[in-house]
Design a protein around this motif. Structure first.
Motif, mmCIF file in Angstrom:
data_model
loop_
_atom_site.group_PDB
_atom_site.id
_atom_site.type_symbol
_atom_site.label_atom_id
_atom_site.label_comp_id
_atom_site.label_asym_id
_atom_site.label_seq_id
_atom_site.Cartn_x
_atom_site.Cartn_y
_atom_site.Cartn_z
ATOM 1 N N ASP A 171 22.783 -18.444 71.950
ATOM 2 C CA ASP A 171 23.095 -17.443 72.976
ATOM 3 C C ASP A 171 22.110 -17.537 74.139
ATOM 4 O OD1 ASP A 171 25.127 -16.491 71.318
ATOM 5 O OD2 ASP A 171 24.637 -14.384 71.734
ATOM 6 N N GLY A 225 34.346 -12.160 65.771
ATOM 7 C CA GLY A 225 33.518 -11.513 64.766
ATOM 8 C C GLY A 225 32.326 -10.777 65.327
ATOM 9 N N ARG A 226 32.309 -10.595 66.637
ATOM 10 C CA ARG A 226 31.194 -9.875 67.258
ATOM 11 C C ARG A 226 31.732 -8.651 67.980
ATOM 12 N NH1 ARG A 226 26.919 -13.851 70.212
ATOM 13 N NH2 ARG A 226 26.617 -15.409 68.564
ATOM 14 N N ALA A 228 22.085 -18.696 65.899
ATOM 15 C CA ALA A 228 23.063 -18.132 66.837
ATOM 16 C C ALA A 228 22.345 -17.483 68.019
ATOM 17 C CB ALA A 228 23.944 -17.108 66.125
ATOM 18 N N VAL A 255 21.759 -10.379 67.919
ATOM 19 C CA VAL A 255 22.456 -11.580 67.454
ATOM 20 C C VAL A 255 21.691 -12.203 66.289
ATOM 21 C CG1 VAL A 255 23.298 -13.871 68.111
ATOM 22 C CG2 VAL A 255 23.409 -11.980 69.755
ATOM 23 N N THR A 296 22.244 -10.212 63.032
ATOM 24 C CA THR A 296 23.603 -10.131 62.489
ATOM 25 C C THR A 296 24.242 -11.495 62.279
ATOM 26 O OG1 THR A 296 24.508 -9.890 64.743
ATOM 27 C CG2 THR A 296 24.048 -7.861 63.500
ATOM 28 N N LYS A 297 23.912 -12.446 63.133
ATOM 29 C CA LYS A 297 24.556 -13.764 63.074
ATOM 30 C C LYS A 297 23.595 -14.895 62.752
ATOM 31 C CE LYS A 297 28.262 -11.599 64.195
ATOM 32 N NZ LYS A 297 29.247 -11.290 63.121
ATOM 33 N N GLU A 346 28.070 -3.345 67.185
ATOM 34 C CA GLU A 346 27.364 -3.951 66.053
ATOM 35 C C GLU A 346 26.090 -4.644 66.524
ATOM 36 O OE1 GLU A 346 28.158 -7.535 62.796
ATOM 37 O OE2 GLU A 346 29.085 -7.588 64.786
ATOM 38 N N LEU A 347 26.210 -5.420 67.595
ATOM 39 C CA LEU A 347 25.047 -6.148 68.108
ATOM 40 C C LEU A 347 23.997 -5.183 68.650
ATOM 41 C CD1 LEU A 347 26.837 -9.079 69.987
ATOM 42 C CD2 LEU A 347 25.783 -9.133 67.711
#
Length: 330
Positions: A312, A221-222, A308, A300, A303-304, A226-227
């Motif tokens: 990371d 999903g990454r 998250a 991150v 978006t997450k 996007e990140l």
């Protein structure tokens, strides 16, 4: 001295409690300093003082605080206040911000961007050294000194995007704070300019270099684009950031598209992959002699989620080559 690994606190936190896990990460072996950009929700300096009040005393870096928001004297007081509250060294990094921001905060842009920065850094450094500081410039004037107090060292930093600011940082600053700079752009443009600017300066040697590097681990999903878009997309709309990227060979349109963000991944500005793959790319910064990499998991976080981002950063720190180097107070 080995390259150190520091962490950026994700932006847009609305409660100081949200900063605690990241501050605790900086107390792990191999982690060095907790960095923040300009706090527009919770003030960055207040947040570090709050952490100290909770018994979490961290080395802190501010990269960068916007000059239009505080006078040089207030900037020196705030930076030293953090050093006194934490008992740890501070890097107080400054930058003029964009032209639009200067108009919004001051009603007009600085007549000379480099001239304003030179005056500001001269005043702040003079005050923090405890010396009577008497400067009358086109933008800033101060005739004062700070109350004498023993405090941990406060280093004055300068945000660096392009060659001319790198030259000025080499001449005037203790630390150069870079952003959106790939290893190749650092090696080919910014580091040579820093060294040239430092020629003949008292004390010898160019400034310490702290390079912000946006990162995100790979996973379900990454996607890298996007990140990268979440981490850097807002910056890509600003002309001075686009110009800096253009000079590094990355041409972006500034339209907020994921295509622009993907160019940051391809150009080595945003690092994505496993923790081991990210460290393999960070070795390029180490080979250049960069003193400190600031791991930035903003993409991150946005978006997450903040948890998250914390995971990371913890995983990347865990995979860091040993020793990570926390000794000393630089």
């Amino acid at each position: 001295m080995p390259m150190r690994f520091s962490l950026q606190l994700p932006p847009q936190l609305t409660r100081p409690e949200q900063a605690v896990p990241f501050a605790l990460l900086t107390q792990r072996p191999g982690a060095h300093r907790l960095w923040q950009g300009q706090g527009l929700a919770v003030d960055s300096h207040h947040l570090v003082a709050w952490l100290a009040g909770q018994g979490i005393r961290v080395r802190s870096g501010f990269g960068v605080s916007l000059m239009p928001l505080r006078s040089p004297y207030q900037a020196a007081v705030e930076a030293r206040s953090v050093a006194l509250a934490t008992g740890r060294s501070v890097v107080a990094g400054f930058g003029p911000g964009g032209i639009a921001g200067q108009r919004a905060f001051l009603g007009r842009p600085y007549a000379s961007q480099l001239g304003a920065v030179r005056e500001y850094v001269r005043i702040v450094r003079g005050l923090l050294r405890g010396a009577p500081t008497d400067v009358t410039g086109a933008e800033f004037a101060t005739s004062a000194r700070l109350v004498e107090l023993p405090a941990p060292r406060v280093l004055v930093g300068l945000g660096v995007l392009r060659e001319r600011m790198a030259l000025l940082a080499g001449e005037t600053a203790d630390t150069a704070v870079t952003w959106l700079a790939s290893a190749s752009y650092l090696g080919e443009t910014l580091l040579p300019a820093l060294r040239k600017g430092a020629e003949g300066r008292a004390g010898g040697g160019p400034p310490h270099v702290a390079a912000y590097v946006p990162v995100g681990l790979s996973g379900p999903g990454r996607t890298p684009a996007e990140l990268a878009h979440a981490a850097c997309g807002a910056h890509l709309r600003a002309p001075h950031y686009r110009e800096a990227l253009r000079r590094s060979g990355i041409a972006v349109d500034g339209d907020g598209s994921t295509e622009d963000a993907a160019k940051l991944v391809d150009g080595g500005v945003f690092l994505h992959g496993t923790a081991e793959e990210i460290h393999a790319r960070l070795d390029e910064y180490r080979a250049l002699g960069v003193d400190e990499v600031v791991l930035n998991a903003t993409g991150v976080a946005l978006t997450k989620g903040v948890r998250a981002a914390e995971r990371d950063l913890g995983e990347i720190l865990e995979a860091a080559p040993q020793p990570g180097g926390t000794g000393g107070e630089q």
